[in-house]
Design an enzyme around this catalytic site. Sequence first.
Site, PDB file in Angstrom:
ATOM      1  N   SER A   1     -24.161  63.138  43.411  1.00 35.66           N
ATOM      2  CA  SER A   1     -24.758  61.823  43.228  1.00 35.66           C
ATOM      3  C   SER A   1     -23.749  60.693  43.067  1.00 35.66           C
ATOM      4  O   SER A   1     -24.089  59.526  43.262  1.00 35.66           O
ATOM      5  CB  SER A   1     -25.685  61.830  42.009  1.00 35.66           C
ATOM      6  OG  SER A   1     -24.988  62.209  40.840  1.00 35.66           O
TER       7      SER A   1
ATOM      8  N   ASP B   1     -26.727  54.576  33.884  1.00 36.89           N
ATOM      9  CA  ASP B   1     -27.743  55.431  33.277  1.00 36.89           C
ATOM     10  C   ASP B   1     -27.017  56.450  32.397  1.00 36.89           C
ATOM     11  O   ASP B   1     -25.861  56.243  32.050  1.00 36.89           O
ATOM     12  CB  ASP B   1     -28.652  56.086  34.337  1.00 36.89           C
ATOM     13  CG  ASP B   1     -27.874  56.940  35.343  1.00 36.89           C
ATOM     14  OD1 ASP B   1     -26.758  57.398  35.017  1.00 36.89           O
ATOM     15  OD2 ASP B   1     -28.394  57.159  36.455  1.00 36.89           O
TER      16      ASP B   1
ATOM     17  N   HIS C   1     -24.277  58.195  35.162  1.00 37.87           N
ATOM     18  CA  HIS C   1     -23.500  57.514  36.191  1.00 37.87           C
ATOM     19  C   HIS C   1     -22.945  56.172  35.723  1.00 37.87           C
ATOM     20  O   HIS C   1     -23.677  55.363  35.144  1.00 37.87           O
ATOM     21  CB  HIS C   1     -24.373  57.296  37.426  1.00 37.87           C
ATOM     22  CG  HIS C   1     -25.012  58.546  37.930  1.00 37.87           C
ATOM     23  ND1 HIS C   1     -26.304  58.901  37.594  1.00 37.87           N
ATOM     24  CD2 HIS C   1     -24.540  59.528  38.724  1.00 37.87           C
ATOM     25  CE1 HIS C   1     -26.607  60.072  38.172  1.00 37.87           C
ATOM     26  NE2 HIS C   1     -25.554  60.462  38.867  1.00 37.87           N
TER      27      HIS C   1
END
Length: 285
Positions: A48, A260, A263
């Site tokens: 991600s 978040d 990340h």
Amino acid sequence: MTFLLLRLTSCCFYPTLLLFLTVACSVKSSVKLPPNVTVPALLLFGDSIVDAGNNNNIQTLVKCNFPPYGKDFEGGVPTGRFCNGKVPSDIIAKELGNKDTVPAYLDSTVLPQDLVTGVTFASGGAGFDPLTPKLVELYELGARRIGFFSAPPIGCVPSQRTLAGGAGRKCAENLNEAAKLFNSKLSKKLDSLGSSLPNGRFVYIDVYNLLLDLIQNPKKHGFQVADKGCCGTGDIEVSILCNQYTPVKCANISDHIFWDSYHPTESAYKALVSPLLGQNLNKFF
């Protein structure tokens, strides 16, 4: 010349492989490259951290193609990047004078010319594949410049502080120790490969200490908050838990290291990528 930057971790966090195709010519770059050398193509593999939307049309809960993700991206569009704005692949490409953003390979709008200049194959939630570290599957194919990003201080991301950091939400030191142990073994392995594979350059790139310094000394780097994300409570929200019904509580997102609970923000990525490139590019030439 072909350059590989490979990120491996023992806990499925930040595994990223970047393939640089370089040729001799002249192009504007923010970092210092050897004379008459440019990077016309950038191909990425990982999770991600550099997923630009490959997961959007895959059956998985690990998605972010909805607000508030992309809040500060071009036009405020949630493209599937796990960030408020650009991710490292975009920033690296920009700094190397390649392109402003690196699209996802599975993006339906990707054109043939995008494939030539660079795309990301990364998928959010991707884990460790035993085939990945078989470097000889790469060396025999012609790769001679291979760089490995170290595991980061995973015990200091907001979610791990919440889950394993106790009542005070301290960094989970057992997770950080695991990352450091992995990194020490990786560094030694790369040293041995350098002497056993002719003409190969295997570069260990230390992300751990750079990110840890950012987290431990945020104000030194222009940040104010290092232990919470901006989405929701900042303690646990990530992916589908960070959605259009979850408030973004940061008055100034650029003051925060994390977007978040996993990340970093675009600002934090920029603070990390520039010194990483500056410190390590010369090792490949």
